[in-house]
Scaffold this motif. Structure first.
Motif, short mmCIF file in Angstrom:
data_model
loop_
_atom_site.label_atom_id
_atom_site.label_comp_id
_atom_site.label_asym_id
_atom_site.label_seq_id
_atom_site.Cartn_x
_atom_site.Cartn_y
_atom_site.Cartn_z
N GLU A 164 -1.13 6.90 10.68
CA GLU A 164 -0.11 6.65 11.71
C GLU A 164 -0.17 5.21 12.22
OE1 GLU A 164 1.12 7.79 16.21
OE2 GLU A 164 -0.24 9.20 15.21
N TYR A 165 -1.39 4.71 12.47
CA TYR A 165 -1.54 3.31 12.91
C TYR A 165 -1.05 2.34 11.83
CZ TYR A 165 -4.06 4.01 17.32
OH TYR A 165 -4.39 4.32 18.62
N VAL A 166 -1.40 2.64 10.58
CA VAL A 166 -1.00 1.76 9.47
C VAL A 166 0.53 1.71 9.36
CG1 VAL A 166 -1.01 1.57 6.93
CG2 VAL A 166 -3.15 1.97 8.16
N SER A 167 1.15 2.85 9.53
CA SER A 167 2.61 2.93 9.45
C SER A 167 3.27 2.17 10.61
CB SER A 167 3.02 4.41 9.46
OG SER A 167 4.39 4.53 9.67
N ARG A 168 2.74 2.33 11.82
CA ARG A 168 3.29 1.63 12.99
C ARG A 168 3.12 0.12 12.86
NH1 ARG A 168 0.51 3.78 18.10
NH2 ARG A 168 1.76 2.15 19.08
N GLU A 169 1.94 -0.29 12.38
CA GLU A 169 1.67 -1.73 12.22
C GLU A 169 2.64 -2.33 11.21
OE1 GLU A 169 -0.51 -5.26 10.40
OE2 GLU A 169 0.12 -3.41 9.42
N LEU A 170 2.88 -1.61 10.13
CA LEU A 170 3.78 -2.12 9.08
C LEU A 170 5.18 -2.36 9.64
CD1 LEU A 170 4.25 -2.86 6.15
CD2 LEU A 170 4.63 -0.44 5.65
N GLY A 171 5.68 -1.40 10.42
CA GLY A 171 7.01 -1.56 11.02
C GLY A 171 7.10 -2.78 11.92
N LYS A 172 6.08 -2.96 12.76
CA LYS A 172 6.05 -4.12 13.68
C LYS A 172 6.00 -5.44 12.91
CE LYS A 172 3.65 -2.36 17.84
NZ LYS A 172 4.39 -3.00 18.93
N VAL A 173 5.15 -5.48 11.88
CA VAL A 173 4.96 -6.72 11.12
C VAL A 173 6.22 -7.10 10.36
CG1 VAL A 173 3.69 -7.77 9.21
CG2 VAL A 173 2.45 -6.52 10.96
N ILE A 174 6.84 -6.12 9.71
CA ILE A 174 8.05 -6.42 8.93
C ILE A 174 9.14 -6.98 9.84
CG2 ILE A 174 9.95 -5.38 7.61
CD1 ILE A 174 7.84 -3.65 6.20
N GLU A 175 9.30 -6.36 10.99
CA GLU A 175 10.29 -6.82 11.98
C GLU A 175 10.04 -8.30 12.35
OE1 GLU A 175 11.00 -5.49 16.43
OE2 GLU A 175 10.97 -3.75 15.09
N THR A 176 8.76 -8.64 12.59
CA THR A 176 8.40 -10.01 12.96
C THR A 176 8.63 -10.97 11.79
OG1 THR A 176 6.68 -9.08 14.39
CG2 THR A 176 6.52 -11.42 13.93
N LEU A 177 8.21 -10.58 10.59
CA LEU A 177 8.34 -11.45 9.42
C LEU A 177 9.81 -11.72 9.09
CD1 LEU A 177 5.55 -10.02 7.09
CD2 LEU A 177 5.49 -12.14 8.37
N GLU A 178 10.64 -10.68 9.19
CA GLU A 178 12.06 -10.85 8.88
C GLU A 178 12.73 -11.83 9.85
OE1 GLU A 178 13.14 -6.69 6.57
OE2 GLU A 178 13.43 -6.76 8.74
N ALA A 179 12.15 -11.95 11.04
CA ALA A 179 12.70 -12.88 12.02
C ALA A 179 12.10 -14.29 11.89
CB ALA A 179 12.44 -12.35 13.43
N LYS A 180 10.81 -14.38 11.59
CA LYS A 180 10.11 -15.66 11.79
C LYS A 180 9.38 -16.26 10.58
CE LYS A 180 8.95 -14.63 16.64
NZ LYS A 180 7.81 -14.36 17.53
N ALA A 181 9.24 -15.54 9.47
CA ALA A 181 8.41 -16.05 8.36
C ALA A 181 8.99 -17.32 7.76
CB ALA A 181 8.28 -14.98 7.28
N GLU A 182 8.09 -18.22 7.36
CA GLU A 182 8.48 -19.47 6.69
C GLU A 182 7.59 -19.65 5.46
OE1 GLU A 182 8.27 -22.78 9.34
OE2 GLU A 182 9.57 -21.83 10.84
N PRO A 183 8.09 -20.41 4.45
CA PRO A 183 7.23 -20.65 3.29
C PRO A 183 6.06 -21.56 3.65
CG PRO A 183 9.28 -21.89 3.08
CD PRO A 183 9.41 -21.06 4.32
N CYS A 184 4.95 -21.45 2.93
CA CYS A 184 3.85 -22.39 3.12
C CYS A 184 4.34 -23.80 2.78
CB CYS A 184 2.67 -22.00 2.23
SG CYS A 184 1.82 -20.53 2.84
N VAL A 185 3.79 -24.77 3.46
CA VAL A 185 4.24 -26.16 3.32
C VAL A 185 4.07 -26.62 1.86
CG1 VAL A 185 3.84 -28.54 4.06
CG2 VAL A 185 3.64 -26.67 5.71
N GLY A 186 5.17 -27.08 1.27
CA GLY A 186 5.11 -27.68 -0.06
C GLY A 186 5.14 -26.72 -1.23
N VAL A 187 5.19 -25.41 -0.96
CA VAL A 187 5.12 -24.46 -2.09
C VAL A 187 6.45 -24.33 -2.84
CG1 VAL A 187 5.69 -22.33 -0.81
CG2 VAL A 187 4.19 -22.21 -2.80
N MET A 188 7.58 -24.50 -2.15
CA MET A 188 8.87 -24.25 -2.81
C MET A 188 9.13 -25.17 -4.01
SD MET A 188 9.99 -21.51 -1.42
CE MET A 188 11.74 -21.23 -1.64
#
Length: 241
Positions: A76-100
């Motif tokens: 249950e904790y793993v499932s809740r954490e995944l939901g929170k993280v995906i929501e955050t990443l979809e809003a704020k994630a960026e590529p590592c500097v210079g990787v593209m």
């Protein structure tokens, strides 16, 4: 060398800090429920558990603080954490500097196959690479997750996910090169018999980068880079060896 295997978090995508913020919130809830006074910030957890998935964090917290969750509570904790993280990443994630530019160059050259090998849940990895526009570089079935892709979920430093990825792709570990930013990830790749490039560019400040370079070398990384512009030189060194 015919195949590249990239870790995702803080190797391809700047996601580790974002993820550990969500991780800390649930970890503190867990500790409070068991009347344990200690509390963690995102950076605290990241220092201790970088490169592990949340299932690994929960296991580590139980061992350190002497409490026990049932399997269903962990799920249950793993499932809740995944939901929170995906929501955050979809809003704020960026590529590592210079990787593209490096991924673009590798994609054009067609010299190597490319895959992602992560400890994180598959849906999280997919959300990360999609948000930053890296999904076009990796075949859908060549994104692997220690939390999701295996019959029994595990986490790095267990080499199982790298061995699984090699098997699915149809490559011998010696034909591959892994790129990893954490001790647990480096150990996972090295234990699978894969030459590994240690990447420390996502760690803040020269002192921390030097410290982590030593940690990754000790874990078995063959060559180190602190900037993605050094990647082709690292590959040349590994191929020459």
């Amino acid at each position: 060398i015919t195949q590249l295997l990239f870790d995702c978090d803080n190797t391809l995508v700047l996601s580790e800090e974002l993820a550990f913020e969500a991780c800390a919130e649930l970890s503190n809830e867990m500790l409070a429920k068991h009347n344990i006074a200690d509390r963690y910030s995102g950076p605290d957890l990241m220092t201790t558990f970088v490169g592990q998935n949340f299932r690994g964090v929960v296991t580590g917290l139980q061992q350190k603080h002497g409490f026990k969750l049932s399997d269903s509570e962990v799920d249950e904790y793993v499932s809740r954490e995944l939901g929170k993280v995906i929501e955050t990443l979809e809003a704020k994630a960026e590529p590592c500097v210079g990787v593209m530019p490096v991924l673009e160059q590798l994609d054009k050259s067609k010299k190597y196959g490319m895959a992602v090998v992560s400890s994180s849940a598959l849906s999280r990895v997919q959300a990360s690479v999609k948000k930053v526009g890296q999904d076009k570089f990796f075949p859908k079935d060549h994104i692997f997750s220690a939390a999701t892709s295996l019959p029994v979920p595990t986490t790095k430093p267990d080499p199982a996910i790298y061995l699984h990825a090699c098997k699915v792709i149809g490559k011998d570990p010696g034909e591959c090169v892994a790129v990893e930013d954490s001790r647990s990830g480096t150990l996972s790749a090295v234990r699978a018999g894969i030459p590994t490039v240690g990447y420390v560019g996502s760690y803040g400040g020269v002192i921390k980068q030097k410290e982590m370079a030593e940690v990754l070398k000790e874990a078995g990384a063959k060559v180190m880079m602190d900037d993605w512009s050094q990647f082709m030189d690292c590959m040349a060194q590994i191929e020459a060896a």
